[in-house]
Design an enzyme around this catalytic site. Structure first.
Site, PDB file in Angstrom:
ATOM      1  N   LYS A 176      24.801  -2.492 -32.944  1.00  0.00           N
ATOM      2  CA  LYS A 176      23.520  -3.038 -31.786  1.00  0.00           C
ATOM      3  C   LYS A 176      23.800  -3.972 -30.854  1.00  0.00           C
ATOM      4  CE  LYS A 176      22.690  -6.703 -34.976  1.00  0.00           C
ATOM      5  NZ  LYS A 176      21.934  -7.494 -36.089  1.00  0.00           N
TER       6      LYS A 176
ATOM      7  N   TYR B 159      26.615 -29.727  -8.695  1.00  0.00           N
ATOM      8  CA  TYR B 159      25.187 -30.300  -8.980  1.00  0.00           C
ATOM      9  C   TYR B 159      25.123 -31.513  -9.675  1.00  0.00           C
ATOM     10  CZ  TYR B 159      23.987 -25.652  -7.107  1.00  0.00           C
ATOM     11  OH  TYR B 159      24.056 -24.190  -6.389  1.00  0.00           O
TER      12      TYR B 159
HETATM   13  C1  LIG Z   1      22.804  -7.618 -37.251  1.00  0.00           C
HETATM   14  C2  LIG Z   1      22.801  -7.114 -38.506  1.00  0.00           C
HETATM   15  C3  LIG Z   1      23.994  -7.174 -39.355  1.00  0.00           C
HETATM   16  C4  LIG Z   1      25.182  -7.593 -39.072  1.00  0.00           C
HETATM   17  O1  LIG Z   1      25.329  -9.089 -39.095  1.00  0.00           O
HETATM   18  P1  LIG Z   1      26.762  -9.647 -38.955  1.00  0.00           P
HETATM   19  O2  LIG Z   1      26.417 -11.038 -39.321  1.00  0.00           O
HETATM   20  O3  LIG Z   1      26.963  -9.630 -37.416  1.00  0.00           O
HETATM   21  O4  LIG Z   1      27.755  -9.088 -39.724  1.00  0.00           O
HETATM   22  C5  LIG Z   1      23.599  -6.649 -40.640  1.00  0.00           C
HETATM   23  N1  LIG Z   1      22.748  -6.146 -41.005  1.00  0.00           N
HETATM   24  C6  LIG Z   1      21.578  -6.038 -40.422  1.00  0.00           C
HETATM   25  C7  LIG Z   1      20.094  -5.761 -40.871  1.00  0.00           C
HETATM   26  C8  LIG Z   1      21.532  -6.803 -39.076  1.00  0.00           C
HETATM   27  O5  LIG Z   1      20.493  -6.748 -38.275  1.00  0.00           O
END
Ligand SMILES: *Cc1c(COP(=O)(O)O)cnc(C)c1O
Length: 359
Positions: A35, A256
């Site tokens: 994702k 800045y």
């Molecule tokens: C993002 C996500 C994961 C992965 O989590 P990590 O901590 O990056 O391993 C697993 N399950 C769901 C439902 C997620 O949204």
């Protein structure tokens, strides 16, 4: 001249991390989580190198799933939050995706949909995190509603853990909440574990684990040393170059808001990387980059396109010297900590204008 910043993607580190994950969760199948454009690394860059050792891919959006199918992926693809609109069901069936069901409206849309073949369904259980999912005492009822529906092939169970630190007891509580209501839950395929649970809570692995952050080589706890022992390696190196050098004298300021004022004569370097690239503006003092193998302190405020660094102890540094913002030496977890966040956020916030280069 091309602006010198880039994110180098180390494909050997990526493959190494997945092998380690497979060894740790050797009884489970693996959803590699892609994702947020593979946590900022680029799905297209990551997917070819993990295809062989993954059993499936988990994404958030339909676009990500279709991109994978169009790249030739014929393994299971899981939509982690199912669909956001019932109109998506048409494409979900067309591309043969696996969906998460977390809400009643999704359940109703699914059972009414007229498909020509069934797909796999993950029922999301709210076992205590209180984010997505059905209450534990409703799961049996939901299984009974969908189990004979013609749109549904295999039913699996899924939950997400609220806390997966090394010594956490909360995972056990969440699993017990599930056991309390679903006596024969082991009859279904279960996917409960994220990265933290994979590393430190073997009893929570079950049939499919979902690995995100450790695939990319940062720590689920935000603390690098927690994963260093497991031989996980950073996949991304954010690097740039010094594009200008200044000499400043006692009492002179940098950048800045006059945030930094020097107490002595100092050589400083201007680096082509700013918050518009995704480098966090909120870092505290005493955050470092690496130049010629030496840690150099960041001085003053982060600008949109530049940062300034102290070169007092790095006489070799000159215009064109390479600078590591994070990677093998400067851990993304440490930069994140200094900005009061976690590696996940820095990876996902890396801007589009930073070219990703495969190594
Ligand atoms: C993002 C996500 C994961 C992965 O989590 P990590 O901590 O990056 O391993 C697993 N399950 C769901 C439902 C997620 O949204």
């Amino acid at each position: 001249m091309v602006r010198p910043i880039s994110a180098i993607i180390n494909t050997n580190a990526l493959k190494n991390n997945l092998k380690i994950i497979k060894n740790i969760a050797f009884k489970s199948k693996i959803w590699s989580v892609l994702k947020s454009d593979a946590y900022g690394h680029g799905i297209k860059n990551i997917y070819p190198f993990i295809n062989d050792n993954s059993d499936g891919f988990a994404v958030l959006t339909l676009d990500e799933a279709i991109l994978l199918r169009n790249s030739g992926c014929n393994k299971p693809i899981l939509l982690l939050e199912g669909f956001f609109n019932k109109k998506e069901l048409y494409l979900i069936y067309k591309y043969y995706l696996t969906i998460t069901l977390h809400s009643k409206w999704q359940l109703n849309a699914l059972i009414k949909y007229k498909s020509r073949y069934p797909i796999n369904i993950y029922i999301k259980i709210n076992s205590g995190m209180n984010r997505l999912g059905f209450p534990t005492n409703k799961i049996f009822k939901i299984i009974n509603i969908i189990k004979n529906n013609l749109n549904v092939f295999k039913i699996s169970l899924m939950t997400h853990f609220a806390e997966t630190t090394i010594n956490s007891n909360f995972i056990k509580k969440q699993i017990n909440n599930i056991k309390k209501y679903i006596n024969n839950y082991y009859y279904f395929s279960c996917s409960f574990a994220n990265s933290g649970a994979i590393l430190w809570h073997k009893y929570a692995h079950y049939d499919w684990v979902r690995t995100g952050i450790i695939l990319y080589g940062a720590s689920p706890t935000g603390i690098w040393k927690d994963i260093d022992k497991k031989k996980i390696k950073p996949v991304m190196t954010l690097k740039s170059k010094i594009i200008s050098i200044q000499k400043i004298y006692p009492g002179q300021i940098v950048g800045y808001n006059c945030r930094y004022s020097s107490n002595k004569k100092r050589k400083i370097g201007i680096v082509a990387c700013g918050y518009a690239d995704g480098y966090p503006k909120s870092i505290k003092n005493k955050t470092f980059v690496l130049v010629h193998g030496v840690k150099a302190r960041i001085l003053g405020d982060i600008s949109m396109d530049m940062i300034t660094i102290d070169l007092l102890n790095i006489p070799k540094a000159k215009i064109g010297s390479s600078v590591e913002l994070w990677g093998d030496n400067i851990k993304i977890d440490d930069v994140a900590k200094s900005a009061n966040t976690i590696g996940y956020e820095l990876m996902c916030s890396l801007s589009k204008r930073v070219p990703r280069i495969l190594k």
